[in-house]
Design a protein around this motif. Structure first.
Motif, PDB file in Angstrom:
ATOM      1  N   GLU A  27       1.285  -0.805   0.457  1.00 48.97           N
ATOM      2  CA  GLU A  27       0.101  -0.430  -0.131  1.00 48.97           C
ATOM      3  C   GLU A  27       0.792   1.450   0.340  1.00 48.97           C
ATOM      4  O   GLU A  27       0.124   2.611  -0.586  1.00 48.97           O
ATOM      5  N   ASN A  28       1.805   1.718   0.630  1.00 50.18           N
ATOM      6  CA  ASN A  28       2.884   2.343   0.479  1.00 50.18           C
ATOM      7  C   ASN A  28       4.244   2.126  -0.060  1.00 50.18           C
ATOM      8  O   ASN A  28       5.995   2.258   0.188  1.00 50.18           O
ATOM      9  N   LYS A  29       3.788   2.463  -1.725  1.00 52.85           N
ATOM     10  CA  LYS A  29       5.335   1.674  -2.251  1.00 52.85           C
ATOM     11  C   LYS A  29       6.719   2.703  -1.865  1.00 52.85           C
ATOM     12  O   LYS A  29       7.526   2.541  -2.111  1.00 52.85           O
ATOM     13  N   PHE A  30       6.106   4.201  -1.893  1.00 48.95           N
ATOM     14  CA  PHE A  30       7.242   4.970  -1.663  1.00 48.95           C
ATOM     15  C   PHE A  30       7.344   4.859  -0.460  1.00 48.95           C
ATOM     16  O   PHE A  30       8.870   5.670   0.161  1.00 48.95           O
ATOM     17  N   PHE A  33      10.195   3.707   2.540  1.00 45.20           N
ATOM     18  CA  PHE A  33      11.970   3.741   2.543  1.00 45.20           C
ATOM     19  C   PHE A  33      11.609   5.216   3.571  1.00 45.20           C
ATOM     20  O   PHE A  33      12.940   4.847   4.237  1.00 45.20           O
ATOM     21  N   VAL A  34      10.265   5.938   3.713  1.00 45.97           N
ATOM     22  CA  VAL A  34      10.708   6.632   4.929  1.00 45.97           C
ATOM     23  C   VAL A  34      10.260   6.291   6.349  1.00 45.97           C
ATOM     24  O   VAL A  34       9.547   7.328   7.114  1.00 45.97           O
ATOM     25  N   GLY A  35      10.192   4.883   6.631  1.00 51.26           N
ATOM     26  CA  GLY A  35       9.759   4.725   7.721  1.00 51.26           C
ATOM     27  C   GLY A  35       8.072   4.391   7.649  1.00 51.26           C
ATOM     28  O   GLY A  35       7.406   4.212   8.936  1.00 51.26           O
ATOM     29  N   GLN A  36       7.475   4.944   7.244  1.00 49.64           N
ATOM     30  CA  GLN A  36       5.298   3.966   7.644  1.00 49.64           C
ATOM     31  C   GLN A  36       5.817   2.895   7.796  1.00 49.64           C
ATOM     32  O   GLN A  36       4.471   2.602   8.495  1.00 49.64           O
ATOM     33  N   CYS A  37       6.377   1.931   7.484  1.00 47.33           N
ATOM     34  CA  CYS A  37       5.732   0.210   8.174  1.00 47.33           C
ATOM     35  C   CYS A  37       6.962   0.318   9.317  1.00 47.33           C
ATOM     36  O   CYS A  37       6.859  -1.750   9.574  1.00 47.33           O
TER      37      CYS A  37
END
Length: 82
Positions: A27-30, A33-37
């Protein structure tokens, strides 16, 4: 990097976290990379660590039981040979 995340290797709790992490990455392809998951990832690491520690305890217990059986067989063999 995680160990093998195949479902048959883990508990249902960890499998749920694995599915959540995969979904978050999809769901958060980009943003991944900045810590969403990252929070899901941390929870997964905790779960995998708990599994690993439990496996270590179980394997140690099984090894001790096996060694005890071997010791008993050796004692029986010594009694028979004397």
């Amino acid at each position: 990097m995680h160990p093998d995340l195949s479902p048959h290797l883990h508990t249902p709790e960890c499998n749920r976290l694995i599915d959540l992490l995969k979904a978050c990455h999809t769901e958060n392809k980009f943003l991944r990379f900045v810590g969403q998951c990252n929070e899901i990832d941390r929870e997964l690491w905790r779960c995998l660590k708990k599994e690993r520690e439990e496996n270590i305890r179980n394997n140690r217990r099984k090894a001790q039981e096996k060694h005890q059986r071997i010791r008993e067989k050796i004692k029986e063999a010594e009694k028979i040979s004397t």
